[in-house]
Design an enzyme around this catalytic site. Structure first.
Site, mmCIF file in Angstrom:
data_model
loop_
_atom_site.group_PDB
_atom_site.id
_atom_site.type_symbol
_atom_site.label_atom_id
_atom_site.label_comp_id
_atom_site.label_asym_id
_atom_site.label_seq_id
_atom_site.Cartn_x
_atom_site.Cartn_y
_atom_site.Cartn_z
ATOM 1 N N ASP A 6 20.612 42.790 36.329
ATOM 2 C CA ASP A 6 21.536 41.747 36.653
ATOM 3 C C ASP A 6 20.708 40.342 36.783
ATOM 4 O O ASP A 6 19.726 40.450 37.243
ATOM 5 C CB ASP A 6 22.307 42.280 37.590
ATOM 6 C CG ASP A 6 23.676 41.683 37.654
ATOM 7 O OD1 ASP A 6 23.884 40.386 37.654
ATOM 8 O OD2 ASP A 6 24.641 42.411 37.792
ATOM 9 N N ASN A 51 27.146 36.571 38.967
ATOM 10 C CA ASN A 51 28.428 36.549 39.629
ATOM 11 C C ASN A 51 28.597 37.803 40.543
ATOM 12 O O ASN A 51 29.550 38.391 40.758
ATOM 13 C CB ASN A 51 29.580 37.008 38.636
ATOM 14 C CG ASN A 51 30.870 36.520 39.025
ATOM 15 O OD1 ASN A 51 31.248 35.933 39.937
ATOM 16 N ND2 ASN A 51 31.912 37.225 38.187
ATOM 17 N N PHE A 105 27.903 45.951 31.048
ATOM 18 C CA PHE A 105 28.920 45.107 31.812
ATOM 19 C C PHE A 105 28.572 43.760 31.582
ATOM 20 O O PHE A 105 29.602 42.848 32.066
ATOM 21 C CB PHE A 105 28.898 45.644 33.203
ATOM 22 C CG PHE A 105 29.455 47.192 33.677
ATOM 23 C CD1 PHE A 105 30.756 47.591 33.503
ATOM 24 C CD2 PHE A 105 28.302 48.113 33.804
ATOM 25 C CE1 PHE A 105 30.977 48.737 33.795
ATOM 26 C CE2 PHE A 105 28.984 49.266 34.078
ATOM 27 C CZ PHE A 105 30.329 49.639 34.233
ATOM 28 N N SER A 152 38.292 45.325 27.127
ATOM 29 C CA SER A 152 39.373 44.995 28.259
ATOM 30 C C SER A 152 40.715 45.421 27.207
ATOM 31 O O SER A 152 40.977 45.015 26.194
ATOM 32 C CB SER A 152 39.405 43.517 28.681
ATOM 33 O OG SER A 152 40.624 43.128 29.140
ATOM 34 N N THR A 185 42.905 43.225 27.340
ATOM 35 C CA THR A 185 43.214 41.969 26.804
ATOM 36 C C THR A 185 43.126 41.795 25.340
ATOM 37 O O THR A 185 43.913 41.156 24.433
ATOM 38 C CB THR A 185 42.277 40.924 27.530
ATOM 39 O OG1 THR A 185 42.747 39.635 27.244
ATOM 40 C CG2 THR A 185 40.962 40.821 26.797
ATOM 41 N N TYR A 242 37.643 34.185 26.454
ATOM 42 C CA TYR A 242 37.171 35.363 26.992
ATOM 43 C C TYR A 242 37.529 36.581 26.273
ATOM 44 O O TYR A 242 36.788 37.556 25.930
ATOM 45 C CB TYR A 242 37.646 35.498 28.439
ATOM 46 C CG TYR A 242 37.744 37.022 29.185
ATOM 47 C CD1 TYR A 242 36.376 37.658 29.555
ATOM 48 C CD2 TYR A 242 38.757 37.644 29.370
ATOM 49 C CE1 TYR A 242 36.535 38.558 29.992
ATOM 50 C CE2 TYR A 242 38.921 39.044 29.623
ATOM 51 C CZ TYR A 242 37.617 39.518 29.885
ATOM 52 O OH TYR A 242 37.632 40.827 30.416
ATOM 53 N N LYS A 249 35.571 39.636 23.974
ATOM 54 C CA LYS A 249 35.630 41.176 23.840
ATOM 55 C C LYS A 249 35.843 41.494 22.405
ATOM 56 O O LYS A 249 35.429 42.674 22.098
ATOM 57 C CB LYS A 249 36.557 41.488 25.074
ATOM 58 C CG LYS A 249 36.406 41.143 26.107
ATOM 59 C CD LYS A 249 35.216 42.291 26.948
ATOM 60 C CE LYS A 249 34.586 41.657 28.274
ATOM 61 N NZ LYS A 249 33.440 42.181 28.571
ATOM 62 N N ASN A 293 41.390 34.441 40.639
ATOM 63 C CA ASN A 293 42.320 34.403 39.343
ATOM 64 C C ASN A 293 43.386 35.735 39.334
ATOM 65 O O ASN A 293 44.430 35.534 38.946
ATOM 66 C CB ASN A 293 41.691 34.420 38.077
ATOM 67 C CG ASN A 293 40.935 33.213 37.893
ATOM 68 O OD1 ASN A 293 41.185 32.036 38.032
ATOM 69 N ND2 ASN A 293 39.540 33.399 37.615
HETATM 70 C C1 UD1 Z 1 43.886 38.974 33.596
HETATM 71 C C2 UD1 Z 1 43.473 38.307 32.533
HETATM 72 C C3 UD1 Z 1 42.855 39.265 31.507
HETATM 73 C C4 UD1 Z 1 41.714 40.010 32.133
HETATM 74 C C5 UD1 Z 1 42.172 40.653 33.439
HETATM 75 C C6 UD1 Z 1 40.918 41.205 34.356
HETATM 76 C C7 UD1 Z 1 44.709 36.329 32.134
HETATM 77 C C8 UD1 Z 1 45.967 35.699 31.337
HETATM 78 N N1 UD1 Z 1 44.738 37.465 31.694
HETATM 79 O O1 UD1 Z 1 44.878 39.983 33.198
HETATM 80 O O2 UD1 Z 1 42.494 38.802 30.100
HETATM 81 O O3 UD1 Z 1 41.193 40.925 31.301
HETATM 82 O O4 UD1 Z 1 42.696 39.716 34.341
HETATM 83 O O5 UD1 Z 1 41.122 41.907 35.437
HETATM 84 O O6 UD1 Z 1 44.367 35.680 33.166
HETATM 85 N N2 UD1 Z 1 49.558 37.219 39.389
HETATM 86 C C9 UD1 Z 1 50.526 36.256 40.257
HETATM 87 N N3 UD1 Z 1 49.664 35.411 40.928
HETATM 88 C C10 UD1 Z 1 48.578 35.631 41.182
HETATM 89 C C11 UD1 Z 1 47.768 36.425 40.213
HETATM 90 C C12 UD1 Z 1 48.284 37.168 39.245
HETATM 91 O O7 UD1 Z 1 51.658 36.457 40.234
HETATM 92 O O8 UD1 Z 1 47.920 34.860 41.810
HETATM 93 C C13 UD1 Z 1 50.532 38.255 38.293
HETATM 94 C C14 UD1 Z 1 50.136 37.917 36.985
HETATM 95 O O9 UD1 Z 1 51.233 36.953 36.432
HETATM 96 C C15 UD1 Z 1 50.446 39.368 36.334
HETATM 97 C C16 UD1 Z 1 49.757 40.228 37.310
HETATM 98 O O10 UD1 Z 1 49.875 39.380 38.723
HETATM 99 O O11 UD1 Z 1 51.913 39.514 36.171
HETATM 100 C C17 UD1 Z 1 48.250 40.557 37.500
HETATM 101 O O12 UD1 Z 1 47.640 39.369 37.028
HETATM 102 P P1 UD1 Z 1 45.827 39.471 37.021
HETATM 103 O O13 UD1 Z 1 45.400 40.097 38.032
HETATM 104 O O14 UD1 Z 1 45.452 38.143 36.757
HETATM 105 O O15 UD1 Z 1 45.795 40.207 35.608
HETATM 106 P P2 UD1 Z 1 46.209 40.086 34.434
HETATM 107 O O16 UD1 Z 1 46.985 38.783 34.140
HETATM 108 O O17 UD1 Z 1 46.763 41.437 33.698
#
Ligand code: UD1
Length: 336
Positions: free
Chosen positions: A31, A35, A80, A124, A126, A148, A152, A197
Site C-alpha cells: 500500500d 487513502n 484493491f 463495483s 457501478t 471512476y 472499473k 461522499n
Molecule cells: C457510490 C458511487 C458508486 C461507488 C459507490 C462506492 C455515486 C453516484 N456512486 O454509490 O459509483 O461504487 O459509492 O461505495 O457516487 N445519499 C444521501 N446523502 C448522502 C450520501 C448518499 O442521500 O450524503 C444517498 C444516495 O443518493 C444513494 C444512497 O444514499 O441513494 C447511497 O449513496 P452512496 O453511499 O454514495 O452509494 P452509491 O450512490 O450507491
C-alpha cells in the site's frame, strides 16, 4: 506461498487481510497510504495475532512490484489498490485512468513474469450503470456514469483480454454493492477525513456531531419512500466473499464476474431509521435535490456467488449499523 493484497490497508482491503489471516493464509501487503494510514498494519496484526510482510509502495512502480514478487512466493493476488472517489474522478479523469489502469497493468505484467495467474479484482456494481430492473444479475448490460466507474469497467475488459491471450489466468471480477460496517473489534473501519461522499460515513459524522445534518439526495424516486434504495453489505461479509472467490479461482481458469451483495435493498430513510434504532443516536436530516448521476434502486442477485462460490452474507442491517458506529466511538476514545 502467499496471497498478495494490494491496497491492503484500505477499508475493504484491511478487513480482507484479517479474514485471510484468520483462515490461515500467508499474506503480503502493499500500500502507498494514499487513502489509509500506517497504523492499520498494526491493527490487522493486533486483531489476528499474526504477522505479515508489508511493503510501502505504489502499484504503478514496476521496480517495487518486481521486488515484491522476487522476494516472496506469491500464488495469487487480490487487487484493491485504486482511487475511488466518484466526484474527484469527474474533476480529474486523467489521474483516475492513469492510476487505476496503470497499477493493474503493472500488476498483471509482474504476475505473468512470475508465473502467477490467480487474481481477484476489486470491481463495483457501478459497472451496471443505470440497471433497467433489480435484482441485478452478472449478465446485465454494462455501462458507467463517471470516470471512476469507467476505470472499473475498462479494467474488467482488460482482464478478459488478458485471459484470451493466456488461458492460464484465473480471474474473479468482484462487483461490490455498498459496503458498510466495520470489524467487531472497532480497530479498523471507515472514517474519511474529508466530507464523506457515501451515505454511512456521512450518517456517522452527523451522529457524532461533526456535521450538522444529513442531506438526503431526493425523495421523488420511484421507490418505497421516494429515497434511493441500495444493497448494503457488511464489510466483513464482503471480505469473506473474497476468500470464497479465492478458493474457487485457485482450482480453475477463466474470467468470471460475481456480485457481492445481500440481495436486499434499503432506502436512505430506512438506513437513518435503522441506524438510530441500532445505536440510540439521532440522525438529523433534510430532504435535498437529487445528486446528479444517482440511480433510484440498486440491489444484487447473489445467486451466482451462492451457487459457484458457496458465498452468502451473515450480517443483517442492524449489525452493520452497530458495527459502523462502534468503530467511530472507539476511534473517538483512542484519539482523546
Ligand atoms: C457510490 C458511487 C458508486 C461507488 C459507490 C462506492 C455515486 C453516484 N456512486 O454509490 O459509483 O461504487 O459509492 O461505495 O457516487 N445519499 C444521501 N446523502 C448522502 C450520501 C448518499 O442521500 O450524503 C444517498 C444516495 O443518493 C444513494 C444512497 O444514499 O441513494 C447511497 O449513496 P452512496 O453511499 O454514495 O452509494 P452509491 O450512490 O450507491
Amino acid at each position: 506461498m502467499a496471497i498478495l493484497v494490494t491496497g491492503g490497508t484500505g477499508y475493504i482491503g484491511s478487513h480482507t487481510c484479517v479474514e485471510l489471516l484468520n483462515e490461515g493464509y500467508e499474506i503480503v501487503v502493499v500500500d502507498n497510504f494514499y487513502n489509509s494510514k500506517p497504523i492499520v498494519v498494526d491493527r490487522i496484526k493486533e486483531i489476528t495475532g499474526k504477522d505479515f510482510k508489508f511493503y510501502e509502495a505504489d502499484c504503478c512502480d514496476k521496480e517495487a512490484m518486481e521486488k515484491i514478487f522476487s522476494e516472496n512466493k506469491i500464488e495469487g493476488a487480490i487487487h484493491f489498490a485504486g482511487y475511488k472517489a466518484v466526484g474527484e474522478s469527474v474533476a480529474k479523469p486523467v489521474m483516475y485512468y492513469q492510476n487505476n489502469i496503470d497499477s493493474t497493468l503493472t500488476l498483471i505484467e509482474t504476475m505473468e513474469r512470475h508465473n502467477c495467474y490467480v487474481l481477484a479484482f476489486s470491481s463495483s456494481a457501478t459497472v451496471y450503470g443505470s440497471p433497467k430492473t433489480c435484482p441485478i444479475k452478472e449478465d446485465f448490460p454494462l455501462s458507467t456514469t463517471n470516470p471512476y466507474g469507467t476505470t472499473k469497467l475498462f479494467i474488467e475488459r482488460i482482464l478478459q483480454d488478458v485471459y484470451v491471450s493466456n488461458n492460464k489466468w484465473s480471474i474473479a471480477l468482484l462487483r461490490y454493492f455498498n459496503p458498510i460496517g466495520a470489524h467487531k473489534s472497532g480497530l479498523i473501519g471507515e472514517n474519511p477525513n474529508d466530507i464523506p461522499n457515501n451515505l454511512m460515513p456521512y450518517i456517522n459524522k452527523v451522529a457524532a456531531g461533526e456535521l450538522p445534518i444529513l442531506h438526503v439526495f431526493g425523495n421523488d424516486y420511484d421507490t418505497k419512500d421516494g429515497t434511493g434504495v441500495r444493497d448494503y453489505i457488511h464489510v466483513v461479509d464482503l471480505a469473506r466473499g473474497h476468500i470464497a472467490a479465492l478458493r474457487k479461482i485457485m482450482t480453475q481458469t477463466g474470467v468470471e464476474p460475481y456480485n457481492l451483495g445481500t440481495g436486499k435493498g434499503y432506502s436512505v430513510l430506512e438506513m437513518v431509521e435503522n441506524f438510530e434504532k441500532a445505536n440510540g443516536v439521532p440522525v438529523k436530516y433534510q430532504i435535498d435535490a437529487r445528486r446528479p448521476g444517482d440511480i433510484a434502486t440498486c440491489f444484487a442477485d447473489g445467486t451466482k456467488a451462492k451457487e459457484e462460490l458457496g458465498f452468502t452474507c451473515q450480517y443483517e442491517i442492524d449489525e452493520m449499523c452497530r458495527d459502523a458506529w462502534h468503530y467511530i466511538e472507539e476511534e473517538k476514545k483512542r484519539n482523546k
